[in-house]
Design an enzyme around this catalytic site. Structure first.
Site, PDB file in Angstrom:
ATOM      1  N   GLY A 164     -19.057 -47.330 -30.088  1.00  0.00           N
ATOM      2  CA  GLY A 164     -19.129 -45.880 -30.239  1.00  0.00           C
ATOM      3  C   GLY A 164     -17.761 -45.208 -30.255  1.00  0.00           C
ATOM      4  O   GLY A 164     -17.659 -44.014 -30.013  1.00  0.00           O
ATOM      5  N   ARG A 291     -29.659 -54.064 -32.583  1.00  0.00           N
ATOM      6  CA  ARG A 291     -30.834 -53.210 -32.329  1.00  0.00           C
ATOM      7  C   ARG A 291     -31.363 -52.658 -33.658  1.00  0.00           C
ATOM      8  O   ARG A 291     -30.711 -52.790 -34.688  1.00  0.00           O
ATOM      9  CB  ARG A 291     -30.392 -52.031 -31.457  1.00  0.00           C
ATOM     10  CG  ARG A 291     -29.285 -51.246 -32.153  1.00  0.00           C
ATOM     11  CD  ARG A 291     -28.878 -49.977 -31.456  1.00  0.00           C
ATOM     12  NE  ARG A 291     -27.991 -49.192 -32.294  1.00  0.00           N
ATOM     13  CZ  ARG A 291     -26.676 -49.322 -32.376  1.00  0.00           C
ATOM     14  NH1 ARG A 291     -26.051 -50.245 -31.642  1.00  0.00           N
ATOM     15  NH2 ARG A 291     -25.964 -48.573 -33.194  1.00  0.00           N
TER      16      ARG A 291
END
Ligand code: MV4
Length: 445
Positions: A164, A291
């Site tokens: 991130g 994910r």
């Protein structure tokens, strides 16, 4: 197939996963924090269990609470969605030890990819292109300086435990690199409890292109083409599309093959995304996300597959139902993230009551959301409240359909990113896709 599944998440992705459960005849169990009691995922699920207060660390991130709910509801699987526990290999390990299927890869494959320096090494040894840089983590500042002298400035320092955009610094000379390494190390130590760093040659104007993969854990690995996520601000993606306007047929093919190679080398299973930096027709491995991603619907619209359904089938032990030759990218899809944020106040969060919400009803338009008229957006979580996904036969028609969809959308009561999207849709830069990852930051500061 599973009989009962717990969804360890909230918001639009919890609703999206519950829809896949219904399609497959799976009973869904929702968990929710106290302020989320009026959320749509709670109403949609067959069973709902409160797991704690607002703070994620005491609810959606609290493994003992989630696992207790799973035991009480007697589920045979847990779907983690994205964010929260979705990339926590320790959580996947706990699920396995309790004989609850984790809808995702093995904890070992997750751990391999969460070590970013290790993932880069795996890519390198598997023949997947990486930028010049360090061999794994740099043991100390002197080793970092040595690498930079070899590959030349500018370089980028990255936290191996990062993600991130945290723990990254760019350096243009040796003095700056010393400072970059110590501040990145401190930031990574504080954020992840791990100050390990690695170094790469810095690309100034790349695009972000990523490849969706599906692996059944029985040796079959396919890719579902690429998504372009270049339109982002401060590491928050705003618009994603597929196929990438920057990739030609040969780049597209090479990207897909590189992603498949990495997954095979990692012994990867379930859905995943391999991220690349793309500049001047060349691409370089960046990291892998283990994910389901926010932007998965653009791939679904272009390929016709239901990725969450496939995740469940793979986790339940079914072999892949497609071979690479069965996969086609049809037309063009775009996703616009609608966040409860004020674009005029540097995208500051803007929670509150949604007084009216009427999604568009148009052929080729999909809205994934969890809000409804009268819903109060709690201030504690991600500001994503809806995703508008449009699909047309080509990119031009996709843009035109998006404009029409935004005209039909009614969303009142809170400030959102909709005006930003309308502005982008009217720019020549977006129409010609002549931009890089710095574009929105430059426009909005
Ligand atoms: C880079 C880069 C330029 N050169 N690596 C940002 C977060 C992390 N996932 C990797 N990132 C970058 N790595 C090299 N060698 C630029 C970025 C980057 C970025 C990448 C994708 C999307 C948005 C970004 C915003 C700033 C920096």
């Amino acid at each position: 197939m599973f009989k009962r599944v717990l969804i360890a998440n909230r918001g639009e992705i919890a609703c999206r996963v519950i829809r896949a459960c219904r399609k497959l005849g799976i009973e869904s169990v929702a968990v929710y924090s106290e302020p989320d009691r009026d959320s749509l995922h709670v109403k949609m699920a067959a069973v709902s269990i409160c797991i704690g207060p607002a703070e994620a660390s005491r609810s959606y991130l609290h493994i003992p609470s989630i696992v207790s709910a799973a035991e009480i509801a007697n589920v045979d699987a847990i779907h983690p969605g994205y964010g929260f526990l979705s990339e926590n290999s320790h959580f996947a390990d706990i699920c396995r030890s309790l004989d609850i299927a984790f809808v995702g890869p093995s904890s070992e494959a997750m751990a391999k990819m969460s070590d970013k320096a290790g993932a880069r090494e795996l890519a390198k040894t598997s023949g997947v292109p990486v930028l010049p840089g360090s061999d794994g983590v740099v043991p100390d500042d002197e080793a970092g300086l040595k690498v930079a002298r070899q590959i030349g400035f500018p370089v980028i320092v990255k936290a191996s435990a990062g993600g991130g955009g945290r723990g990254i610094r760019v350096a243009h000379n040796e003095a700056a690199l010393r400072i970059a390494m110590s501040s990145a190390r401190a930031e990574a130590e504080a954020a992840f409890g791990d100050g390990s760093l690695y170094i790469e040659k810095f690309l100034a104007r790349p695009r972000h292109v990523e490849v969706q993969v599906l692996c059944d854990g029985q040796g079959a690995v396919i890719h579902l083409g690429e998504r372009d996520c270049t339109a982002q601000r401060r590491h928050q993606k705003l618009i994603e599309e597929s196929p990438s306007p920057a990739a030609d047929r040969s780049a597209r093919r090479a990207l897909g093959e590189a992603a498949v190679k990495l997954c095979k080398a990692a012994g990867y299973a379930n859905a995943g995304t391999v991220e690349f930096l793309f500049e001047d027709g060349r691409f370089y491995f960046m990291e892998m996300n283990t994910r389901i991603q926010v932007e998965h619907p653009v791939t679904e619209m272009v390929t016709g597959l239901d990725l969450v359904e496939e995740q469940f089938r793979i986790a339940a032990g079914e072999p892949l139902r497609w071979r690479q030759k069965d996969i086609r990218q049809n037309g063009h899809a775009m996703e616009f993230r609608i966040n409860a944020e004020d674009p005029d106040r540097r995208f500051a969060p803007n929670p509150g009551v949604v007084s009216l919400f009427v999604p568009p009803e148009l052929a080729g338009v999909r809205t994934d959301s969890f809000i409804y008229s009268g819903y109060r957006i709690p201030p504690y979580y991600d500001s994503l409240i809806a995703k508008l996904i449009v699909h047309a036969d080509n990119r031009h028609n996709c843009i035109e359909l998006a404009k029409q969809a935004f005209r039909d959308l009614i969303l009142e009561g809170v400030k959102t990113t909709v005006p930003f999207h309308l502005k982008m849709l009217d720019t020549i830069d977006f129409a010609t896709s002549q931009f890089d990852i710095n574009y929105v930051d430059k426009l909005y500061g």
